[in-house]
Write an enzyme that holds these catalytic residues in place. Structure first.
Site, PDB file in Angstrom:
ATOM      1  N   ASP A   3      16.663  15.460 -28.286  1.00  0.00           N
ATOM      2  CA  ASP A   3      17.400  16.537 -28.936  1.00  0.00           C
ATOM      3  C   ASP A   3      18.018  17.412 -27.863  1.00  0.00           C
ATOM      4  OD1 ASP A   3      18.185  18.882 -30.252  1.00  0.00           O
ATOM      5  OD2 ASP A   3      16.412  18.939 -31.534  1.00  0.00           O
TER       6      ASP A   3
ATOM      7  N   GLY B  51      26.606  18.031 -37.175  1.00  0.00           N
ATOM      8  CA  GLY B  51      26.178  17.251 -36.016  1.00  0.00           C
ATOM      9  C   GLY B  51      25.648  18.102 -34.882  1.00  0.00           C
ATOM     10  N   VAL B  52      26.032  17.723 -33.656  1.00  0.00           N
ATOM     11  CA  VAL B  52      25.600  18.435 -32.449  1.00  0.00           C
ATOM     12  C   VAL B  52      26.021  19.896 -32.517  1.00  0.00           C
ATOM     13  CG1 VAL B  52      25.952  18.603 -29.948  1.00  0.00           C
ATOM     14  CG2 VAL B  52      25.580  16.372 -30.995  1.00  0.00           C
ATOM     15  N   ASP B  53      27.243  20.134 -32.943  1.00  0.00           N
ATOM     16  CA  ASP B  53      27.779  21.501 -33.018  1.00  0.00           C
ATOM     17  C   ASP B  53      26.896  22.390 -33.891  1.00  0.00           C
ATOM     18  OD1 ASP B  53      29.604  23.578 -32.583  1.00  0.00           O
ATOM     19  OD2 ASP B  53      31.008  22.868 -34.097  1.00  0.00           O
TER      20      ASP B  53
ATOM     21  N   SER C 270      32.187  12.673 -29.488  1.00  0.00           N
ATOM     22  CA  SER C 270      33.050  11.944 -30.431  1.00  0.00           C
ATOM     23  C   SER C 270      32.413  10.692 -31.028  1.00  0.00           C
ATOM     24  CB  SER C 270      34.404  11.572 -29.807  1.00  0.00           C
ATOM     25  OG  SER C 270      35.212  12.708 -29.640  1.00  0.00           O
TER      26      SER C 270
ATOM     27  N   GLY D 164      29.839  10.510 -33.028  1.00  0.00           N
ATOM     28  CA  GLY D 164      29.220  10.756 -34.329  1.00  0.00           C
ATOM     29  C   GLY D 164      30.261  10.747 -35.425  1.00  0.00           C
TER      30      GLY D 164
END
Length: 183
Positions: free
Chosen positions: A10, A32-34, A124, A126
């Site tokens: 993570d 997502g990550v953001d 990019s 995901g």
């Protein structure tokens, strides 16, 4: 010499100077990550992002560019936000250059901050739909080239790819071996 490492995990748990956020152009959080970075980092990150939108990026952060904010409650000093391209076959070459720019620009921003350690997600790969093998090849090739560049060489001790899930980790490891890069 900069060490390039791969870990499965993570990105919000990484104790590094800079965590790179695969942001959307609004800089105001997302999925997502953001979304994970904004949730874990707390409201300080969003406040910094709003200041950036009000001052320099009223229309949003352009794809391939990078900008830094506080890391809020993350175990990092800064977050470098970069906007990756959405994958499209018909203009893949142009978009691949933008994806490479996400990595090189993020590293340059990190070095400008005085960072020694940087953690990247698979930008990019995901919801933006970039095929994982190609995303890994672009990421590893670009980072290796950028840390060898005289502007960056020697400034960074470690660049870490933090990969969510065993499939992503295995693909990055496979591509790293194909490129002849060592662990």
């Amino acid at each position: 010499m900069t060490q390039i490492t791969l870990v499965e995990g993570d990105i919000t748990d990484q104790q590094v100077d800079v965590v790179v956020n695969a942001a959307n152009s609004s800089l105001l959080g997302g999925g997502g990550v953001d979304g994970a970075i904004h949730r874990a980092g707390g409201p300080e990150i969003l406040e910094d992002c709003r200041r950036l939108r009000a001052s320099h990026y009223g229309k949003g952060l352009p794809t391939g560019r990078a900008v830094a904010t506080t890391a809020g409650r993350l175990p990092a000093r800064w977050v470098v936000h970069t906007v990756g391209p959405v994958f499209r076959v018909e203009d893949r070459a142009e978009r691949a250059a933008l994806l490479a720019s996400c990595y090189s620009e993020s590293l340059r921003v990190a070095v400008g901050l005085g960072a020694r350690t940087v953690a990247f997600p698979a930008i990019s790969a995901g919801i933006f739909g970039w095929p994982l093998e190609d995303a890994a090849r672009i990421a590893l090739t670009t980072v290796t080239g950028t840390v060898a560049d005289e502007e960056v060489a020697g400034a960074l001790a470690e660049v870490r790819f933090v990969l969510f899930g065993s499939d992503a980790y295995a693909m990055f490891e496979q591509v790293r071996l194909e490129l002849g890069q060592r662990s």
